[in-house]
Design an enzyme around this catalytic site. Structure first.
Site, PDB file in Angstrom:
ATOM      1  N   HIS A  48       0.803  -1.219   0.000  1.00 24.21           N
ATOM      2  CA  HIS A  48       0.000   0.000   0.000  1.00 24.21           C
ATOM      3  C   HIS A  48       0.841   1.276   0.000  1.00 24.21           C
ATOM      4  O   HIS A  48       0.309   2.353  -0.277  1.00 24.21           O
ATOM      5  CB  HIS A  48      -0.948   0.005   1.199  1.00 24.21           C
ATOM      6  CG  HIS A  48      -2.015  -1.042   1.123  1.00 24.21           C
ATOM      7  ND1 HIS A  48      -3.000  -1.046   0.161  1.00 24.21           N
ATOM      8  CD2 HIS A  48      -2.246  -2.146   1.874  1.00 24.21           C
ATOM      9  CE1 HIS A  48      -3.790  -2.088   0.328  1.00 24.21           C
ATOM     10  NE2 HIS A  48      -3.356  -2.779   1.367  1.00 24.21           N
ATOM     11  N   ARG A  73       6.920  -6.570   3.001  1.00 26.81           N
ATOM     12  CA  ARG A  73       5.686  -7.033   2.376  1.00 26.81           C
ATOM     13  C   ARG A  73       5.707  -6.611   0.917  1.00 26.81           C
ATOM     14  O   ARG A  73       5.709  -5.414   0.594  1.00 26.81           O
ATOM     15  CB  ARG A  73       4.446  -6.467   3.066  1.00 26.81           C
ATOM     16  CG  ARG A  73       3.166  -6.916   2.358  1.00 26.81           C
ATOM     17  CD  ARG A  73       1.915  -6.682   3.182  1.00 26.81           C
ATOM     18  NE  ARG A  73       1.553  -5.276   3.292  1.00 26.81           N
ATOM     19  CZ  ARG A  73       0.383  -4.846   3.807  1.00 26.81           C
ATOM     20  NH1 ARG A  73      -0.488  -5.735   4.278  1.00 26.81           N
ATOM     21  NH2 ARG A  73       0.112  -3.563   3.892  1.00 26.81           N
ATOM     22  N   ASP A  87      17.542 -11.760  -2.851  1.00 29.63           N
ATOM     23  CA  ASP A  87      18.932 -11.503  -3.229  1.00 29.63           C
ATOM     24  C   ASP A  87      19.426 -10.181  -2.663  1.00 29.63           C
ATOM     25  O   ASP A  87      20.630 -10.001  -2.433  1.00 29.63           O
ATOM     26  CB  ASP A  87      19.078 -11.504  -4.754  1.00 29.63           C
ATOM     27  CG  ASP A  87      19.028 -12.903  -5.348  1.00 29.63           C
ATOM     28  OD1 ASP A  87      19.045 -13.883  -4.574  1.00 29.63           O
ATOM     29  OD2 ASP A  87      18.965 -13.017  -6.589  1.00 29.63           O
ATOM     30  N   GLU A 152      -6.742 -13.064   4.383  1.00 32.74           N
ATOM     31  CA  GLU A 152      -7.510 -11.813   4.360  1.00 32.74           C
ATOM     32  C   GLU A 152      -8.881 -11.965   3.713  1.00 32.74           C
ATOM     33  O   GLU A 152      -9.499 -10.960   3.346  1.00 32.74           O
ATOM     34  CB  GLU A 152      -6.717 -10.738   3.612  1.00 32.74           C
ATOM     35  CG  GLU A 152      -5.308 -10.519   4.159  1.00 32.74           C
ATOM     36  CD  GLU A 152      -4.574  -9.435   3.416  1.00 32.74           C
ATOM     37  OE1 GLU A 152      -4.777  -8.259   3.756  1.00 32.74           O
ATOM     38  OE2 GLU A 152      -3.801  -9.763   2.489  1.00 32.74           O
ATOM     39  N   ASP A 178      -9.014  -6.246   5.533  1.00 32.13           N
ATOM     40  CA  ASP A 178      -9.519  -6.876   4.314  1.00 32.13           C
ATOM     41  C   ASP A 178     -10.484  -8.000   4.624  1.00 32.13           C
ATOM     42  O   ASP A 178     -11.455  -8.220   3.887  1.00 32.13           O
ATOM     43  CB  ASP A 178      -8.349  -7.391   3.467  1.00 32.13           C
ATOM     44  CG  ASP A 178      -7.655  -6.273   2.720  1.00 32.13           C
ATOM     45  OD1 ASP A 178      -8.257  -5.711   1.797  1.00 32.13           O
ATOM     46  OD2 ASP A 178      -6.509  -5.939   3.073  1.00 32.13           O
TER      47      ASP A 178
END
Length: 266
Positions: A48, A73, A87, A152, A178
């Site tokens: 978000h 996230r 990585d 969610e 959510d």
């Protein structure tokens, strides 16, 4: 130089509660400021917040140097994005909107090297190996990656037992906002029906032996979730804390009254 240990993964395996905060200002400098605040972990939000992979990697580095464990996230559970951010050195990922066991199974494979997964071998080019200075990274990487999946939706709740049973899934994070929306209670994650669903989800996750995660911006709700058994929990965001603090300072100086801001609908 030995491969780094994942302190967050070790903590949740040992049932040590981990307190966190959302980092969503999309600024390495701001992330570094928050990293010195004493939270066990900070979630760098690529879903978000207006972040891209280089910005996520820069904030990861800023947080890692400040004492809190950085969790990233991603906006979606894409194997290519997962490969790139691992990585870059990230060890703990939170993937949103996981609705079924096949999706979860593919995410487990995305964070693991063959033959147990599909992660491409190329970490010597990145921070994960300290730019090829860590000689045993490939041998130890699978064990030190921590994969957290967000439940969610009602579909995710239906699949929670199968998802939690997967080897390679370290924790399940229930997303109240959510979930509330999917249950018909948009903006009201504290609705009794949502709380009941969270209680049931926590019980099922616990039976599977996995860590239970959640977040809220409401202090009373946070205490409730902790009492319900949350193993790792975020209790605020840098964005809402900045808004609240700046508004409160102005009001207090001018002698204005105003309602207490409670951001429970994140």
């Amino acid at each position: 130089m030995p491969a780094p240990k994942n302190t967050f993964k070790a903590a949740i395996r040992e049932n040590r509660f981990q307190l966190g905060l959302w980092v969503a200002l999309a600024s390495p400098y701001a992330a570094e400021v928050v990293a010195g605040s004493g939270y066990d972990w900070l979630l760098i939000d690529g879903e978000h917040a207006p972040n891209d992979l280089p910005m996520l990697a820069a904030q990861y580095r800023a947080v890692a140097g400040g004492g809190s464990h950085p969790i990233v996230r991603l906006p979606v559970g894409d194997a290519v994005m997962i490969k790139q951010i691992l990585d870059a050195g990230v060890q703990t990922l939170l993937i949103p909107m996981v609705d079924n066991v096949e999706q979860a199974r593919q995410l487990v494979r995305a964070v693991r090297y063959p033959p147990h997964g599909v992660r491409g071998v190329g970490a010597a080019l990145g921070r994960a190996t300290n730019f090829s200075r860590i000689g045993d990274y490939l041998e130890n990487a699978n064990d030190e990656i921590c994969l957290l999946l967000q439940i969610e939706s009602r579909a995710g709740l239906d699949a929670i037992d199968a998802i939690a049973a997967l080897d390679g899934v370290d924790g399940l994070f229930v997303g109240p906002a959510d979930l509330a929306a999917d249950m018909g209670h948009l903006g009201n994650p504290g609705h009794p029906e949502v709380r009941t669903a969270i209680i049931e989800a926590f019980a099922r996750i616990e039976r599977a032996g996995k860590a239970r995660g959640i977040m809220t911006l409401d202090p009373a709700q946070a205490r409730d979730y902790r009492d319900l058994g949350a193993d790792f929990m975020a209790i605020g965001t840098d964005v809402t804390l900045l808004v609240s603090a700046t508004e409160r300072l102005r009001r207090e100086f001018l002698g204005e009254s105003g309602p207490t801001r409670i951001e429970s609908g994140y």
